[in-house]
Design an enzyme around this catalytic site. Structure first.
Site, PDB file in Angstrom:
ATOM      1  N   GLY A   1       5.307  -9.176   7.094  1.00  0.00           N
ATOM      2  CA  GLY A   1       5.487  -8.989   8.524  1.00  0.00           C
ATOM      3  C   GLY A   1       4.220  -8.475   9.167  1.00  0.00           C
ATOM      4  CD  GLU A   2       0.330  -9.689  12.859  1.00  0.00           C
ATOM      5  OE1 GLU A   2      -0.793  -9.502  13.352  1.00  0.00           O
ATOM      6  OE2 GLU A   2       0.804 -10.811  12.635  1.00  0.00           O
ATOM      7  N   GLY A   3       2.962  -5.478  12.103  1.00  0.00           N
ATOM      8  CA  GLY A   3       3.309  -4.379  12.998  1.00  0.00           C
ATOM      9  C   GLY A   3       2.150  -4.027  13.893  1.00  0.00           C
TER      10      GLY A   3
ATOM     11  N   GLY B   1      -1.286  -3.861  12.012  1.00  0.00           N
ATOM     12  CA  GLY B   1      -1.828  -5.015  11.314  1.00  0.00           C
ATOM     13  C   GLY B   1      -0.774  -5.680  10.446  1.00  0.00           C
TER      14      GLY B   1
ATOM     15  CB  VAL C   1       2.882  -5.531   5.783  1.00  0.00           C
ATOM     16  CG1 VAL C   1       3.271  -4.893   4.457  1.00  0.00           C
ATOM     17  CG2 VAL C   1       2.669  -4.464   6.839  1.00  0.00           C
TER      18      VAL C   1
ATOM     19  CE  LYS D   1       1.125  -0.393   7.549  1.00  0.00           C
ATOM     20  NZ  LYS D   1       1.666  -1.464   8.415  1.00  0.00           N
TER      21      LYS D   1
ATOM     22  CG  ASP E   1       9.552   8.301  13.953  1.00  0.00           C
ATOM     23  OD1 ASP E   1      10.570   8.454  14.648  1.00  0.00           O
ATOM     24  OD2 ASP E   1       8.905   7.243  13.926  1.00  0.00           O
TER      25      ASP E   1
END
Length: 350
Positions: free
Chosen positions: A21-23, A26, A28, A42, A140
């Site tokens: 995926g991408e967050g 950047g 992963v 990452k 968090d």
């Protein structure tokens, strides 16, 4: 430290097939080291303000923390403009993913698994707050930041850059960072932070585990703005078992379910002084310690305005999830340290 050549080989030259995926920070990638170890890599974006050497130098302090219920950071790679972080790979993604994610991603979590996950999160937080050399306030805690390994063991994720705060305080007043619906009221409203903020967040997650629902996406009727609000109402009316996920049917331990709900409500008390330590929470959940008597707080329950501030801010941003989640740590006898990192939502994006 890993070489860039090692990471390229592990990810098959960052093959798109291995992209998890991408967050915000950047992309992963899933990878396999030469010894067969599965990893999550990452690749930090050059646009990320974490993309610097200071971040990697400081992250070693957090990587020294090892516990069965914390996601392990294996190391990093800095070569030229490349900045990569290497974590252990979590086969079952996040708790949120399997508990109330997309229907095709949801998995049926039996009660025993839910109980083990909840205790695992509690043990991880007890370690961070009370047992480790660096005392850490995560800031968090939420279902997306609880990752699950192949055996469905819970591991808290989200650690990174640390900055020293010279003032040795019992609490820290700081810029609020976290996710709406999980933040303790004293932190969300006043920026007043202690480890009791994590205790509150844990309580919300524990309710989600019991109910199989997202706290902020919960919509029973217009009288209740979130899952916690409904749980408080059920507790007041003596109907607390309605909270249990109907998907479980009758296949759950009623005594443990009641205990988990009571502990969750204790952890989400409005006053941080009334919330228990996480070590006490572990004992309560495991049945080796009695659950403290729940006394409804009249200042919150029954007050129509009790969640107005939250709802207003929630409407502005349903998930006020900062892309650089910050934690606060301090040494056993030393000062607080402010730390921030890529979130598990970035590590395992939905």
């Amino acid at each position: 430290m890993f070489t860039f050549r090692q990471i390229k080989a592990a990810t098959n030259d960052f093959d798109p097939v291995n992209k998890l995926g991408e967050g915000g920070f950047g992309s992963v990638f899933k990878g396999v080291l030469s010894d067969g170890t599965l990893i999550a890599v990452k690749q930090l974006s050059s646009k990320s303000n974490q993309g610097n050497r200071e971040f990697v130098n400081e992250i070693g302090m957090i990587s020294a923390l090892q516990h069965p219920n914390l996601v392990r950071l294996y190391g990093c790679c800095i070569e030229g403009k490349q900045l990569l972080l290497v974590y252990e790979y979590m086969e079952n993604n996040s708790l949120a993913h399997v508990l109330y994610g997309k229907k095709e991603d949801q998995r049926m979590l039996n009660w025993r698994t839910r109980q083990r996950i909840c205790v695992g999160i509690a043990k991880g937080l007890a370690f961070l707050h009370e047992e480790s050399a660096l005392k850490i306030v995560h800031r968090d805690i939420k279902a997306t930041n609880v990752l699950l390994d192949g055996d469905m063991n819970a591991k808290i994720s989200d650690f990174g850059m640390a900055k020293l705060d010279e003032e040795d305080n019992t609490h820290i007043t700081t810029r609020v960072a976290g996710t709406m619906g999980y933040m303790a009221p004293e932190y969300a409203l006043y920026g007043y932070l202690t480890y009791k903020a994590d205790v509150y967040s844990f309580g919300v997650v524990a309710l989600e585990i019991v109910a199989g629902m997202n706290n902020m996406r919960f919509r029973h009727d217009e009288d209740f703005v979130c899952l916690l609000d409904w749980a408080l109402n059920l507790q007041e009316n003596g109907d607390i078992m309605e909270l249990v996920d109907p998907k479980l049917g009758s296949e759950f331990n009623k005594k443990e379910a009641v205990r988990m709900i009571e502990v969750a409500l204790l952890c989400t008390k409005q006053s941080p002084a009334l919330r228990p330590k996480m070590s006490a929470v572990v004992k309560m959940l495991e049945g080796t310690g009695g659950v403290q008597e729940l006394v409804m707080d009249p200042s919150t329950f029954g007050d129509p305005s009790r969640f107005k501030g939250y709802k207003h801010r929630s409407d502005q941003s349903s998930s006020r999830n900062i892309s650089e989640t910050q934690s606060v740590v301090r040494s056993s006898d030393g000062p607080w340290i402010d730390s921030s990192s890529a979130s598990a939502q970035d590590l395992y994006p939905d």
